[in-house]
Design an enzyme around this catalytic site. Structure first.
Site, PDB file in Angstrom:
ATOM      1  N   TYR A 154      -5.838  10.477  11.509  1.00 22.45           N
ATOM      2  CA  TYR A 154      -5.154  10.930  12.730  1.00 22.45           C
ATOM      3  C   TYR A 154      -5.545  12.375  13.070  1.00 22.45           C
ATOM      4  O   TYR A 154      -5.766  12.703  14.237  1.00 22.45           O
ATOM      5  CB  TYR A 154      -3.634  10.796  12.582  1.00 22.45           C
ATOM      6  N   VAL A 164      -5.287  -2.277   8.858  1.00 21.28           N
ATOM      7  CA  VAL A 164      -6.499  -3.100   8.786  1.00 21.28           C
ATOM      8  C   VAL A 164      -6.667  -3.518   7.322  1.00 21.28           C
ATOM      9  O   VAL A 164      -6.529  -2.683   6.405  1.00 21.28           O
ATOM     10  CB  VAL A 164      -7.748  -2.314   9.262  1.00 21.28           C
ATOM     11  N   TYR A 219       0.838  -1.210   0.000  1.00 15.65           N
ATOM     12  CA  TYR A 219       0.000   0.000   0.000  1.00 15.65           C
ATOM     13  C   TYR A 219       0.870   1.256   0.000  1.00 15.65           C
ATOM     14  O   TYR A 219       0.543   2.259  -0.641  1.00 15.65           O
ATOM     15  CB  TYR A 219      -0.928  -0.018   1.226  1.00 15.65           C
ATOM     16  N   GLY A 252     -14.480   0.436  12.448  1.00 17.48           N
ATOM     17  CA  GLY A 252     -13.964   0.860  13.750  1.00 17.48           C
ATOM     18  C   GLY A 252     -12.782   0.045  14.250  1.00 17.48           C
ATOM     19  O   GLY A 252     -12.349   0.210  15.396  1.00 17.48           O
TER      20      GLY A 252
END
Lengths: 173, 173
Positions: A139, A95, A26, A103
Protein backbone atom coordinates in the site's frame (compact mmCIF):
# COMPACT_ATOMS: atom_id res chain seq x y z
CA UNK A 1 -0.74 -15.13 -16.34
CA UNK A 2 -4.24 -14.51 -17.65
CA UNK A 3 -6.81 -13.42 -15.15
CA UNK A 4 -10.20 -11.76 -15.24
CA UNK A 5 -11.65 -9.38 -12.67
CA UNK A 6 -15.44 -9.29 -12.34
CA UNK A 7 -18.22 -8.54 -9.86
CA UNK A 8 -18.96 -11.47 -7.57
CA UNK A 9 -22.26 -13.32 -7.88
CA UNK A 10 -24.14 -15.33 -5.28
CA UNK A 11 -22.53 -18.46 -6.73
CA UNK A 12 -19.08 -17.18 -5.74
CA UNK A 13 -19.87 -17.15 -2.00
CA UNK A 14 -18.40 -20.61 -1.37
CA UNK A 15 -15.12 -19.47 -2.93
CA UNK A 16 -15.22 -16.16 -1.05
CA UNK A 17 -15.91 -18.01 2.20
CA UNK A 18 -12.94 -20.33 1.56
CA UNK A 19 -10.62 -17.38 0.89
CA UNK A 20 -11.89 -15.43 3.94
CA UNK A 21 -10.68 -18.34 6.03
CA UNK A 22 -7.36 -18.51 4.16
CA UNK A 23 -6.82 -14.78 4.84
CA UNK A 24 -7.69 -15.20 8.53
CA UNK A 25 -5.19 -18.06 8.78
CA UNK A 26 -2.54 -15.76 7.29
CA UNK A 27 -3.49 -13.10 9.85
CA UNK A 28 -3.16 -15.68 12.65
CA UNK A 29 -6.83 -15.32 13.64
CA UNK A 30 -8.66 -18.26 12.03
CA UNK A 31 -10.81 -18.78 15.14
CA UNK A 32 -12.44 -15.40 14.62
CA UNK A 33 -14.22 -16.44 11.41
CA UNK A 34 -17.87 -17.10 12.25
CA UNK A 35 -19.40 -16.35 8.85
CA UNK A 36 -20.80 -19.05 6.56
CA UNK A 37 -21.20 -18.84 2.81
CA UNK A 38 -24.99 -18.80 3.36
CA UNK A 39 -24.61 -15.63 5.42
CA UNK A 40 -22.45 -14.06 2.73
CA UNK A 41 -25.15 -14.92 0.17
CA UNK A 42 -27.80 -13.30 2.35
CA UNK A 43 -25.81 -10.19 3.35
CA UNK A 44 -24.19 -9.40 0.02
CA UNK A 45 -26.90 -10.29 -2.46
CA UNK A 46 -30.07 -8.79 -1.02
CA UNK A 47 -32.02 -5.57 -1.73
CA UNK A 48 -29.63 -3.34 0.26
CA UNK A 49 -26.43 -5.38 0.41
CA UNK A 50 -23.94 -4.86 3.24
CA UNK A 51 -21.01 -5.25 0.86
CA UNK A 52 -19.88 -5.56 -2.74
CA UNK A 53 -17.18 -7.90 -3.95
CA UNK A 54 -14.83 -8.28 -6.91
CA UNK A 55 -13.43 -11.64 -7.91
CA UNK A 56 -10.21 -12.63 -9.67
CA UNK A 57 -10.58 -15.65 -11.87
CA UNK A 58 -8.03 -17.62 -13.90
CA UNK A 59 -8.71 -19.92 -16.88
CA UNK A 60 -9.38 -23.61 -16.17
CA UNK A 61 -5.89 -24.57 -17.43
CA UNK A 62 -4.26 -22.35 -14.80
CA UNK A 63 -6.37 -23.52 -11.86
CA UNK A 64 -4.83 -23.93 -8.41
CA UNK A 65 -3.35 -27.19 -7.11
CA UNK A 66 -6.68 -27.90 -5.41
CA UNK A 67 -8.63 -27.12 -8.58
CA UNK A 68 -9.84 -23.58 -7.85
CA UNK A 69 -10.21 -20.97 -10.59
CA UNK A 70 -11.43 -18.17 -8.29
CA UNK A 71 -8.11 -17.14 -6.78
CA UNK A 72 -8.60 -13.69 -5.25
CA UNK A 73 -11.19 -11.23 -4.03
CA UNK A 74 -11.68 -7.66 -2.89
CA UNK A 75 -14.64 -7.09 -0.57
CA UNK A 76 -15.66 -3.50 0.14
CA UNK A 77 -18.54 -1.30 1.26
CA UNK A 78 -19.45 2.37 1.62
CA UNK A 79 -18.78 4.31 4.80
CA UNK A 80 -19.18 8.02 5.51
CA UNK A 81 -16.78 10.69 6.64
CA UNK A 82 -18.41 13.68 8.32
CA UNK A 83 -15.52 15.71 6.91
CA UNK A 84 -15.41 14.40 3.34
CA UNK A 85 -18.62 12.45 2.62
CA UNK A 86 -18.97 8.97 1.09
CA UNK A 87 -15.90 6.75 1.31
CA UNK A 88 -15.07 3.26 0.11
CA UNK A 89 -13.76 0.91 2.77
CA UNK A 90 -11.82 -2.11 1.52
CA UNK A 91 -12.47 -4.78 4.14
CA UNK A 92 -10.49 -7.60 2.50
CA UNK A 93 -8.02 -7.83 -0.36
CA UNK A 94 -6.68 -11.32 -0.92
CA UNK A 95 -4.86 -13.34 -3.56
CA UNK A 96 -4.04 -17.02 -3.06
CA UNK A 97 -0.29 -17.45 -2.40
CA UNK A 98 0.47 -19.43 -5.55
CA UNK A 99 -1.05 -16.65 -7.71
CA UNK A 100 0.79 -13.68 -6.17
CA UNK A 101 3.29 -11.58 -8.10
CA UNK A 102 1.11 -11.47 -11.21
CA UNK A 103 -0.58 -8.12 -10.67
CA UNK A 104 -3.85 -9.62 -9.46
CA UNK A 105 -3.80 -7.81 -6.08
CA UNK A 106 -2.90 -4.54 -7.73
CA UNK A 107 -5.61 -5.08 -10.33
CA UNK A 108 -8.24 -5.68 -7.65
CA UNK A 109 -7.12 -2.60 -5.68
CA UNK A 110 -7.23 -0.40 -8.80
CA UNK A 111 -10.68 -1.71 -9.72
CA UNK A 112 -11.98 -0.83 -6.24
CA UNK A 113 -10.44 2.64 -6.63
CA UNK A 114 -12.33 2.91 -9.92
CA UNK A 115 -15.59 2.03 -8.14
CA UNK A 116 -14.80 4.68 -5.51
CA UNK A 117 -14.34 7.36 -8.16
CA UNK A 118 -17.50 6.32 -10.00
CA UNK A 119 -19.45 6.65 -6.76
CA UNK A 120 -17.86 10.07 -6.08
CA UNK A 121 -15.97 8.82 -3.05
CA UNK A 122 -12.82 10.86 -2.44
CA UNK A 123 -11.23 8.27 -0.16
CA UNK A 124 -10.42 4.58 -0.23
CA UNK A 125 -9.61 3.26 3.23
CA UNK A 126 -8.59 -0.04 4.75
CA UNK A 127 -6.74 -1.43 7.73
CA UNK A 128 -3.70 -3.63 7.99
CA UNK A 129 -1.84 -5.40 10.81
CA UNK A 130 1.43 -3.72 11.81
CA UNK A 131 3.47 -6.93 11.42
CA UNK A 132 2.09 -7.52 7.92
CA UNK A 133 5.05 -5.87 6.20
CA UNK A 134 4.34 -7.17 2.67
CA UNK A 135 0.86 -5.60 2.73
CA UNK A 136 2.02 -2.37 4.36
CA UNK A 137 4.79 -2.04 1.78
CA UNK A 138 2.34 -2.85 -1.03
CA UNK A 139 0.00 0.00 0.00
CA UNK A 140 2.80 2.43 0.87
CA UNK A 141 4.44 1.90 -2.54
CA UNK A 142 1.16 3.04 -4.11
CA UNK A 143 1.11 6.24 -2.05
CA UNK A 144 -1.27 5.29 0.77
CA UNK A 145 -0.96 7.13 4.09
CA UNK A 146 -0.74 5.25 7.37
CA UNK A 147 -3.05 7.38 9.54
CA UNK A 148 -2.29 5.45 12.70
CA UNK A 149 1.41 6.25 12.31
CA UNK A 150 0.97 9.88 11.18
CA UNK A 151 -2.15 11.09 13.00
CA UNK A 152 -2.48 8.55 15.81
CA UNK A 153 -5.87 6.96 15.02
CA UNK A 154 -6.68 3.86 17.08
CA UNK A 155 -9.38 1.25 16.45
CA UNK A 156 -11.79 0.71 19.31
CA UNK A 157 -14.29 -2.15 19.61
CA UNK A 158 -17.22 -3.09 21.83
CA UNK A 159 -18.47 -6.65 21.56
CA UNK A 160 -19.79 -9.50 23.69
CA UNK A 161 -20.49 -8.63 27.31
CA UNK A 162 -19.25 -5.03 27.11
CA UNK A 163 -21.67 -4.36 24.22
CA UNK A 164 -24.52 -5.98 26.17
CA UNK A 165 -23.66 -3.78 29.15
CA UNK A 166 -24.09 -0.65 27.03
CA UNK A 167 -27.44 -1.90 25.72
CA UNK A 168 -28.64 -2.56 29.27
CA UNK A 169 -27.76 0.99 30.29
CA UNK A 170 -29.44 2.69 27.33
CA UNK A 171 -31.75 5.50 28.50
CA UNK A 172 -35.44 4.82 27.90
CA UNK A 173 -36.38 8.39 26.95
CA UNK B 1 -30.01 18.10 33.55
CA UNK B 2 -32.92 17.07 31.36
CA UNK B 3 -32.09 15.86 27.89
CA UNK B 4 -33.84 13.87 25.21
CA UNK B 5 -32.23 11.52 22.71
CA UNK B 6 -33.98 11.05 19.39
CA UNK B 7 -33.34 10.16 15.75
CA UNK B 8 -32.09 13.13 13.72
CA UNK B 9 -34.32 14.62 11.03
CA UNK B 10 -33.36 16.58 7.94
CA UNK B 11 -34.01 19.78 9.91
CA UNK B 12 -31.19 18.89 12.32
CA UNK B 13 -28.49 18.98 9.62
CA UNK B 14 -27.52 22.61 10.32
CA UNK B 15 -26.95 21.71 13.98
CA UNK B 16 -25.09 18.52 13.04
CA UNK B 17 -22.92 20.47 10.61
CA UNK B 18 -22.10 23.03 13.31
CA UNK B 19 -21.11 20.28 15.76
CA UNK B 20 -19.06 18.38 13.15
CA UNK B 21 -16.92 21.52 12.88
CA UNK B 22 -16.74 21.90 16.67
CA UNK B 23 -15.52 18.30 16.94
CA UNK B 24 -12.95 18.81 14.17
CA UNK B 25 -11.66 21.92 15.99
CA UNK B 26 -11.28 19.80 19.14
CA UNK B 27 -9.39 17.21 17.08
CA UNK B 28 -7.11 19.95 15.70
CA UNK B 29 -8.21 19.27 12.13
CA UNK B 30 -10.84 21.94 11.31
CA UNK B 31 -9.45 22.43 7.79
CA UNK B 32 -10.43 18.86 6.89
CA UNK B 33 -14.18 19.57 7.09
CA UNK B 34 -15.48 19.91 3.53
CA UNK B 35 -19.09 18.83 4.15
CA UNK B 36 -22.02 21.26 4.07
CA UNK B 37 -25.36 20.79 5.79
CA UNK B 38 -26.95 20.42 2.34
CA UNK B 39 -24.69 17.42 1.69
CA UNK B 40 -25.63 15.91 5.05
CA UNK B 41 -29.30 16.35 4.15
CA UNK B 42 -28.74 14.62 0.82
CA UNK B 43 -26.54 11.78 2.11
CA UNK B 44 -28.38 10.98 5.34
CA UNK B 45 -31.99 11.44 4.36
CA UNK B 46 -32.35 9.73 1.00
CA UNK B 47 -33.66 6.30 -0.08
CA UNK B 48 -30.50 4.43 0.97
CA UNK B 49 -28.86 6.78 3.47
CA UNK B 50 -25.09 6.66 4.01
CA UNK B 51 -25.53 7.21 7.75
CA UNK B 52 -27.98 7.43 10.64
CA UNK B 53 -27.76 9.96 13.45
CA UNK B 54 -29.03 10.41 16.99
CA UNK B 55 -29.43 13.85 18.52
CA UNK B 56 -29.26 15.03 22.13
CA UNK B 57 -31.61 17.90 22.85
CA UNK B 58 -32.13 19.98 26.00
CA UNK B 59 -35.22 22.02 26.88
CA UNK B 60 -35.36 25.67 25.75
CA UNK B 61 -34.65 26.89 29.29
CA UNK B 62 -31.35 24.99 29.35
CA UNK B 63 -30.13 26.13 25.92
CA UNK B 64 -26.44 26.88 25.32
CA UNK B 65 -24.90 30.32 25.69
CA UNK B 66 -25.32 30.81 21.93
CA UNK B 67 -28.93 29.66 22.06
CA UNK B 68 -28.61 26.05 20.85
CA UNK B 69 -30.88 23.28 22.18
CA UNK B 70 -29.31 20.50 20.05
CA UNK B 71 -26.16 19.88 22.08
CA UNK B 72 -24.80 16.49 21.02
CA UNK B 73 -24.94 13.85 18.30
CA UNK B 74 -23.90 10.31 17.47
CA UNK B 75 -23.48 9.59 13.76
CA UNK B 76 -23.09 5.96 12.70
CA UNK B 77 -23.49 3.54 9.81
CA UNK B 78 -23.32 -0.16 9.04
CA UNK B 79 -20.12 -1.86 7.99
CA UNK B 80 -19.37 -5.55 7.45
CA UNK B 81 -16.88 -7.90 8.99
CA UNK B 82 -16.04 -10.94 6.87
CA UNK B 83 -15.45 -12.76 10.16
CA UNK B 84 -18.53 -11.66 12.13
CA UNK B 85 -21.06 -10.06 9.75
CA UNK B 86 -22.85 -6.71 10.11
CA UNK B 87 -21.23 -4.19 12.43
CA UNK B 88 -22.14 -0.71 13.59
CA UNK B 89 -19.44 1.90 13.11
CA UNK B 90 -19.73 5.04 15.24
CA UNK B 91 -18.15 7.77 13.14
CA UNK B 92 -18.74 10.67 15.53
CA UNK B 93 -19.83 10.98 19.15
CA UNK B 94 -19.91 14.56 20.39
CA UNK B 95 -21.35 16.61 23.25
CA UNK B 96 -20.84 20.37 23.47
CA UNK B 97 -18.30 21.19 26.22
CA UNK B 98 -20.74 23.06 28.48
CA UNK B 99 -23.09 20.04 28.52
CA UNK B 100 -20.51 17.37 29.36
CA UNK B 101 -20.59 15.43 32.61
CA UNK B 102 -24.36 14.92 32.50
CA UNK B 103 -24.48 11.46 30.98
CA UNK B 104 -25.37 12.69 27.49
CA UNK B 105 -22.35 11.10 25.81
CA UNK B 106 -22.91 7.83 27.63
CA UNK B 107 -26.61 7.96 26.74
CA UNK B 108 -25.83 8.44 23.05
CA UNK B 109 -23.28 5.61 23.09
CA UNK B 110 -25.73 3.23 24.80
CA UNK B 111 -28.48 4.15 22.34
CA UNK B 112 -26.19 3.34 19.42
CA UNK B 113 -25.36 0.01 21.11
CA UNK B 114 -29.11 -0.62 21.33
CA UNK B 115 -29.44 0.04 17.58
CA UNK B 116 -26.56 -2.39 16.97
CA UNK B 117 -28.29 -5.13 18.94
CA UNK B 118 -31.62 -4.53 17.24
CA UNK B 119 -29.91 -4.86 13.86
CA UNK B 120 -28.14 -8.05 14.99
CA UNK B 121 -24.71 -6.49 14.87
CA UNK B 122 -22.32 -8.17 17.28
CA UNK B 123 -19.80 -5.32 17.22
CA UNK B 124 -19.79 -1.58 17.73
CA UNK B 125 -16.59 0.01 16.45
CA UNK B 126 -15.09 3.47 16.31
CA UNK B 127 -11.73 5.19 16.16
CA UNK B 128 -10.09 7.69 18.44
CA UNK B 129 -6.91 9.78 18.37
CA UNK B 130 -4.16 8.49 20.65
CA UNK B 131 -3.67 11.86 22.39
CA UNK B 132 -7.40 12.11 23.14
CA UNK B 133 -7.09 10.65 26.63
CA UNK B 134 -10.55 11.71 27.88
CA UNK B 135 -12.23 9.81 25.03
CA UNK B 136 -9.92 6.80 25.28
CA UNK B 137 -10.56 6.60 29.02
CA UNK B 138 -14.31 7.01 28.47
CA UNK B 139 -14.42 4.02 26.09
CA UNK B 140 -11.95 1.93 28.09
CA UNK B 141 -13.99 2.43 31.28
CA UNK B 142 -16.95 0.88 29.47
CA UNK B 143 -14.95 -2.18 28.46
CA UNK B 144 -13.95 -1.31 24.90
CA UNK B 145 -10.85 -2.94 23.43
CA UNK B 146 -8.15 -0.88 21.71
CA UNK B 147 -7.39 -3.10 18.72
CA UNK B 148 -4.52 -0.94 17.54
CA UNK B 149 -2.77 -1.42 20.88
CA UNK B 150 -3.60 -5.12 21.32
CA UNK B 151 -3.64 -6.53 17.77
CA UNK B 152 -1.71 -3.88 15.84
CA UNK B 153 -4.35 -2.67 13.36
CA UNK B 154 -3.37 0.44 11.39
CA UNK B 155 -5.62 2.76 9.34
CA UNK B 156 -4.58 3.20 5.72
CA UNK B 157 -5.94 5.81 3.32
CA UNK B 158 -5.77 6.56 -0.38
CA UNK B 159 -7.02 9.98 -1.47
CA UNK B 160 -6.23 12.80 -3.89
CA UNK B 161 -3.50 12.05 -6.40
CA UNK B 162 -2.64 8.57 -5.07
CA UNK B 163 -6.30 7.52 -5.48
CA UNK B 164 -6.36 8.95 -9.00
CA UNK B 165 -3.18 7.03 -9.80
CA UNK B 166 -4.87 3.75 -8.85
CA UNK B 167 -7.89 4.59 -11.00
CA UNK B 168 -5.64 5.31 -13.97
CA UNK B 169 -3.96 1.93 -13.60
CA UNK B 170 -7.17 -0.10 -13.31
CA UNK B 171 -7.17 -3.05 -15.74
CA UNK B 172 -9.70 -2.77 -18.52
CA UNK B 173 -10.67 -6.44 -18.60
Amino acid sequence: MNFKLRAATKDDCKDISRMITELAVYENMPDQVKISHEELERDGFCQNPFFECLIAEVPEEQKSKEGFTVVGYALYFYTYSTWMGPTVYLEDLYVMPEFRGNGIGKGLLCKVAEVAKKKQCVRLQLSVLNWNTPSRDFYAAKGAKDLTATEGWHFIRFDGQNLDNLVNEAPTN
